[in-house]
Motif scaffolding. Structure first.
Motif, PDB file in Angstrom:
ATOM      1  N   ALA A 107      23.608  19.954 -16.536  1.00 47.47           N
ATOM      2  CA  ALA A 107      23.686  20.656 -17.817  1.00 47.47           C
ATOM      3  C   ALA A 107      24.571  19.895 -18.792  1.00 47.47           C
ATOM      4  CB  ALA A 107      24.217  22.068 -17.600  1.00 47.47           C
ATOM      5  N   GLN A 108      25.640  19.326 -18.278  1.00 44.74           N
ATOM      6  CA  GLN A 108      26.542  18.519 -19.095  1.00 44.74           C
ATOM      7  C   GLN A 108      25.782  17.354 -19.735  1.00 44.74           C
ATOM      8  OE1 GLN A 108      29.816  15.596 -17.594  1.00 44.74           O
ATOM      9  NE2 GLN A 108      30.466  17.676 -17.111  1.00 44.74           N
ATOM     10  N   GLN A 109      24.998  16.639 -18.936  1.00 42.82           N
ATOM     11  CA  GLN A 109      24.213  15.528 -19.452  1.00 42.82           C
ATOM     12  C   GLN A 109      23.209  15.990 -20.510  1.00 42.82           C
ATOM     13  OE1 GLN A 109      23.098  13.997 -15.356  1.00 42.82           O
ATOM     14  NE2 GLN A 109      23.195  12.067 -16.461  1.00 42.82           N
ATOM     15  N   ALA A 110      22.527  17.098 -20.231  1.00 46.44           N
ATOM     16  CA  ALA A 110      21.513  17.586 -21.158  1.00 46.44           C
ATOM     17  C   ALA A 110      22.126  18.010 -22.487  1.00 46.44           C
ATOM     18  CB  ALA A 110      20.752  18.749 -20.526  1.00 46.44           C
ATOM     19  N   LEU A 111      23.254  18.708 -22.435  1.00 46.63           N
ATOM     20  CA  LEU A 111      23.884  19.189 -23.661  1.00 46.63           C
ATOM     21  C   LEU A 111      24.474  18.037 -24.470  1.00 46.63           C
ATOM     22  CD1 LEU A 111      25.524  22.376 -22.162  1.00 46.63           C
ATOM     23  CD2 LEU A 111      23.847  22.365 -24.026  1.00 46.63           C
ATOM     24  N   LEU A 112      25.070  17.072 -23.800  1.00 40.93           N
ATOM     25  CA  LEU A 112      25.617  15.921 -24.516  1.00 40.93           C
ATOM     26  C   LEU A 112      24.493  15.071 -25.101  1.00 40.93           C
ATOM     27  CD1 LEU A 112      28.561  14.873 -22.165  1.00 40.93           C
ATOM     28  CD2 LEU A 112      28.671  16.171 -24.301  1.00 40.93           C
ATOM     29  N   GLY A 113      23.383  14.972 -24.366  1.00 41.35           N
ATOM     30  CA  GLY A 113      22.227  14.269 -24.907  1.00 41.35           C
ATOM     31  C   GLY A 113      21.675  14.958 -26.131  1.00 41.35           C
ATOM     32  N   TRP A 114      21.595  16.298 -26.095  1.00 35.75           N
ATOM     33  CA  TRP A 114      21.162  17.083 -27.259  1.00 35.75           C
ATOM     34  C   TRP A 114      22.081  16.832 -28.456  1.00 35.75           C
ATOM     35  CZ3 TRP A 114      24.279  21.417 -28.853  1.00 35.75           C
ATOM     36  CH2 TRP A 114      23.745  22.133 -29.950  1.00 35.75           C
ATOM     37  N   ALA A 115      23.389  16.661 -28.168  1.00 34.68           N
ATOM     38  CA  ALA A 115      24.353  16.458 -29.251  1.00 34.68           C
ATOM     39  C   ALA A 115      24.331  15.036 -29.803  1.00 34.68           C
ATOM     40  CB  ALA A 115      25.759  16.803 -28.753  1.00 34.68           C
ATOM     41  N   GLY A 116      23.586  14.142 -29.140  1.00 33.08           N
ATOM     42  CA  GLY A 116      23.443  12.804 -29.691  1.00 33.08           C
ATOM     43  C   GLY A 116      23.990  11.680 -28.848  1.00 33.08           C
ATOM     44  N   LEU A 117      24.481  11.968 -27.645  1.00 30.22           N
ATOM     45  CA  LEU A 117      25.033  10.921 -26.790  1.00 30.22           C
ATOM     46  C   LEU A 117      23.913  10.221 -26.032  1.00 30.22           C
ATOM     47  CD1 LEU A 117      27.534   9.494 -25.666  1.00 30.22           C
ATOM     48  CD2 LEU A 117      27.652  11.268 -23.885  1.00 30.22           C
ATOM     49  N   GLN A 118      23.787   8.935 -26.278  1.00 26.13           N
ATOM     50  CA  GLN A 118      22.766   8.164 -25.595  1.00 26.13           C
ATOM     51  C   GLN A 118      23.203   7.852 -24.166  1.00 26.13           C
ATOM     52  OE1 GLN A 118      19.799   7.495 -27.124  1.00 26.13           O
ATOM     53  NE2 GLN A 118      20.643   8.723 -28.804  1.00 26.13           N
ATOM     54  N   GLN A 119      22.282   7.985 -23.225  1.00 25.02           N
ATOM     55  CA  GLN A 119      22.551   7.701 -21.812  1.00 25.02           C
ATOM     56  C   GLN A 119      23.800   8.426 -21.325  1.00 25.02           C
ATOM     57  OE1 GLN A 119      22.607   3.360 -21.852  1.00 25.02           O
ATOM     58  NE2 GLN A 119      20.435   3.310 -21.307  1.00 25.02           N
ATOM     59  N   ALA A 120      23.811   9.734 -21.567  1.00 23.68           N
ATOM     60  CA  ALA A 120      24.961  10.546 -21.168  1.00 23.68           C
ATOM     61  C   ALA A 120      25.119  10.564 -19.658  1.00 23.68           C
ATOM     62  CB  ALA A 120      24.792  11.979 -21.692  1.00 23.68           C
ATOM     63  N   GLN A 121      26.357  10.422 -19.221  1.00 27.44           N
ATOM     64  CA  GLN A 121      26.681  10.539 -17.807  1.00 27.44           C
ATOM     65  C   GLN A 121      27.019  11.993 -17.490  1.00 27.44           C
ATOM     66  OE1 GLN A 121      29.937   7.871 -17.017  1.00 27.44           O
ATOM     67  NE2 GLN A 121      28.970   6.162 -18.097  1.00 27.44           N
ATOM     68  N   GLY A 122      27.014  12.319 -16.210  1.00 30.54           N
ATOM     69  CA  GLY A 122      27.456  13.633 -15.769  1.00 30.54           C
ATOM     70  C   GLY A 122      28.714  13.492 -14.932  1.00 30.54           C
ATOM     71  N   VAL A 123      29.791  14.158 -15.327  1.00 28.87           N
ATOM     72  CA  VAL A 123      31.047  14.127 -14.576  1.00 28.87           C
ATOM     73  C   VAL A 123      31.060  15.297 -13.605  1.00 28.87           C
ATOM     74  CG1 VAL A 123      33.545  14.395 -14.753  1.00 28.87           C
ATOM     75  CG2 VAL A 123      32.336  12.961 -16.398  1.00 28.87           C
ATOM     76  N   ASP A 124      31.318  15.000 -12.325  1.00 32.92           N
ATOM     77  CA  ASP A 124      31.370  16.041 -11.299  1.00 32.92           C
ATOM     78  C   ASP A 124      32.747  16.697 -11.347  1.00 32.92           C
ATOM     79  OD1 ASP A 124      31.326  17.672  -9.078  1.00 32.92           O
ATOM     80  OD2 ASP A 124      30.303  16.216  -7.800  1.00 32.92           O
ATOM     81  N   TYR A 125      32.856  17.737 -12.174  1.00 35.80           N
ATOM     82  CA  TYR A 125      34.152  18.368 -12.410  1.00 35.80           C
ATOM     83  C   TYR A 125      34.686  19.045 -11.149  1.00 35.80           C
ATOM     84  CZ  TYR A 125      37.716  21.168 -14.718  1.00 35.80           C
ATOM     85  OH  TYR A 125      38.906  21.742 -15.097  1.00 35.80           O
ATOM     86  N   ALA A 126      33.813  19.645 -10.361  1.00 35.97           N
ATOM     87  CA  ALA A 126      34.255  20.299  -9.122  1.00 35.97           C
ATOM     88  C   ALA A 126      34.879  19.281  -8.174  1.00 35.97           C
ATOM     89  CB  ALA A 126      33.086  21.005  -8.451  1.00 35.97           C
ATOM     90  N   ALA A 127      34.298  18.080  -8.109  1.00 33.82           N
ATOM     91  CA  ALA A 127      34.849  17.037  -7.241  1.00 33.82           C
ATOM     92  C   ALA A 127      36.214  16.581  -7.744  1.00 33.82           C
ATOM     93  CB  ALA A 127      33.887  15.860  -7.165  1.00 33.82           C
ATOM     94  N   LEU A 128      36.384  16.494  -9.071  1.00 34.80           N
ATOM     95  CA  LEU A 128      37.687  16.124  -9.626  1.00 34.80           C
ATOM     96  C   LEU A 128      38.743  17.165  -9.280  1.00 34.80           C
ATOM     97  CD1 LEU A 128      36.717  14.834 -13.197  1.00 34.80           C
ATOM     98  CD2 LEU A 128      37.387  13.471 -11.205  1.00 34.80           C
ATOM     99  N   ARG A 129      38.370  18.444  -9.355  1.00 33.90           N
ATOM    100  CA  ARG A 129      39.316  19.508  -9.019  1.00 33.90           C
ATOM    101  C   ARG A 129      39.705  19.438  -7.539  1.00 33.90           C
ATOM    102  NH1 ARG A 129      36.347  23.921  -9.698  1.00 33.90           N
ATOM    103  NH2 ARG A 129      36.649  24.163 -11.938  1.00 33.90           N
TER     104      ARG A 129
END
Length: 486
Positions: free
Chosen positions: A435-457
């Motif tokens: 969802a992070q990738q899709a929303l950032l792509g919608w906002a205009g970010l080309q080749q958006a990555q997805g950060v695994d926030y649960a893994a960071l926590r």
């Protein structure tokens, strides 16, 4: 069963962090531990597995302890909606709004809920790890206290006091806090922890020896300052930004007076392709690719504030230049034609004109929606998960084009016909990498990555447990927790 309580010399001394660290440290020794906060005042909340709401920090501590979230972990949650009043949530559900004087009179009843929840935790946990609130030395709040020493006295548990050396005055904080406690309260303080130390520990040791001699209490350890530790803030807006790329997507979040669940933006704050800015009152919203209107505990008042700052004009200009706009929960409600409050749930009954960007109206109602949900975004059918905490319902033609299709056969939110404006009731939607990738792509970010926030926590919870092993007196902690020595 043993109960151990962590209290602090101030707010943001590190109580939540230390409780999280101790929970994960105990779990790694196969100890069944339950985090617990008798009373919390915060606008960052989480929906529990049993369908109530608790402070966000207690949800993180539950993850640290590897136990399901439950309303027993935080039986009293106060959510301020004015400078003098707050919604009072007991065992996960609101009972009404009270001012400070009314709540003070209600405290004996609240204490019964606290003790009952603690008793239920004691039935299954080997250790109940308790977090205090603010400081136990707030003289004006001592009578009828249920958040700090009042609770510790009621259940007869030992206490550790933590202080933040990075703020300065750490020895005065610790010695002064102890001095302002009663004799019986002083006796249950079993030691101090100093938090966020930078530099050579040898330079601190004379002060540590003085503190132990002056107070007669041991220093259980000194935790170092971690530059890149990221756990959800209990209430204060966390503005630290991880350095992003030069061509990062510019995301702006206006800080509303009653901003809620701003932990929604932590995954963006940590994203290497995003430049996230929180804009305080008195500043215009700068040029951006995406503006996000956050959740709010007082939507109508925050709408007035938004207009008073001229942010409605900034948003209109942003859209004229092709920018994207996202509203979350209260921010979503603001995007419609109006917010109607016929029962006066947020103040005097009435209606506040919305921004008129989505053809819908919202009515605030008594019943609060509390759900953990999963589904798919209409943007690329990306998987999304999140939680709903809201007291309003929205209706109108705009909702015929939803942003989210939920697994329970409901639709949520709106994506405007021109694709520029979106809104949703879902908190936590940026925690899902897809969802992070899709929303950032919608906002205009080309080749958006997805950060695994649960893994960071998870990584940071384990790092905290490592710090307990490396920097605290674990033999003393095991004795205080009543667990066998490792």
């Amino acid at each position: 069963m043993t109960t151990l309580m962590v209290q602090g010399t101030t707010s943001d001394a590190g109580k939540s962090t230390l409780v999280s660290a101790l929970c994960r440290w105990l779990v790694r020794q196969n100890v069944v531990v339950a985090p617990f906060k008798p009373q919390n005042m915060a606008l960052n909340a989480a929906v529990t597995a049993n369908g109530g709401e608790i402070g966000r920090a207690q949800a993180v501590q539950a993850q640290a302890a590897r136990v399901p979230t439950h309303t027993d972990l935080n039986p009293i949650l106060l959510k301020p909606n004015t400078d003098v009043g707050a919604q009072v949530i007991i065992n996960g559900h609101p009972i009404g709004t009270m001012d400070a004087v009314s709540y003070h009179a209600y405290k004996p009843t609240a204490m019964q809920a606290v003790l009952a929840a603690h008793g239920r935790l004691c039935e299954w946990a080997q250790v109940v790890m308790v977090e205090g609130a603010g400081s136990p030395a707030e003289i004006n709040l001592r009578e009828g206290d249920i958040a700090n020493m009042g609770f510790a006295e009621a259940v007869d548990c030992p206490v550790i006091i933590i202080a933040d050396i990075d703020k300065g005055g750490v020895f005065a904080h610790l010695a002064g806090t102890l001095a302002l406690l009663s004799a019986s309260e002083q006796a249950r303080v079993k030691g101090f922890v100093i938090n966020r130390f930078r530099g050579d520990i040898a330079l601190l040791e004379p002060g540590l020896r003085w503190l132990e001699e002056y107070t007669g209490k041991p220093v259980l350890g000194v935790l170092p300052y971690l530059q890149d530790l990221h756990l959800e803030a209990e209430d204060a807006v966390e503005t630290r930004q991880v350095g992003g790329a030069a061509d990062a997507l510019r995301v702006v979040v206006p800080v509303l007076p009653r901003i809620s669940n701003h932990t929604d933006f932590d995954p963006l704050r940590l994203h290497p392709q995003v430049d996230l800015q929180f804009i305080p009152a008195g500043q215009a919203l700068p040029p951006a690719d995406l503006i996000i209107l956050p959740g709010s505990k007082s939507v109508r008042a925050d709408l007035e504030h938004l207009r008073a700052q001229g942010w409605d004009q900034d948003i209109a200009r942003h859209l004229r230049y092709g920018g994207r706009l996202l509203g979350i929960c209260g921010g979503f409600q603001m995007l419609g034609n109006c917010v109607d409050d016929p029962l006066g749930l947020e103040g005097p009954a009435g209606t506040e004109r919305g921004l008129g960007l989505l053809d819908m109206v919202t009515e605030l109602r008594v019943d609060k929606q509390l759900r953990n949900v999963r589904g798919r975004l209409s943007l690329g059918h990306a998987e999304v998960s999140g939680y709903e905490i809201h007291a309003g319902t929205s209706e109108g033609d705009a909702l015929e084009n939803p942003l989210v299709l939920l697994d329970d056969d409901r639709a949520d939110g709106v994506l405007s016909d021109d694709g520029q404006v979106a809104g949703t009731y879902l908190h936590g939607l940026f925690e899902s990498p897809a969802a992070q990738q899709a929303l950032l792509g919608w906002a205009g970010l080309q080749q958006a990555q997805g950060v695994d926030y649960a893994a960071l926590r998870e990584r940071d919870l384990d790092r905290l447990a490592d710090l307990v092993e490396q920097h605290l007196d674990t033999a003393a902690l095991r004795e205080l927790c009543g667990v066998a020595h490792g």
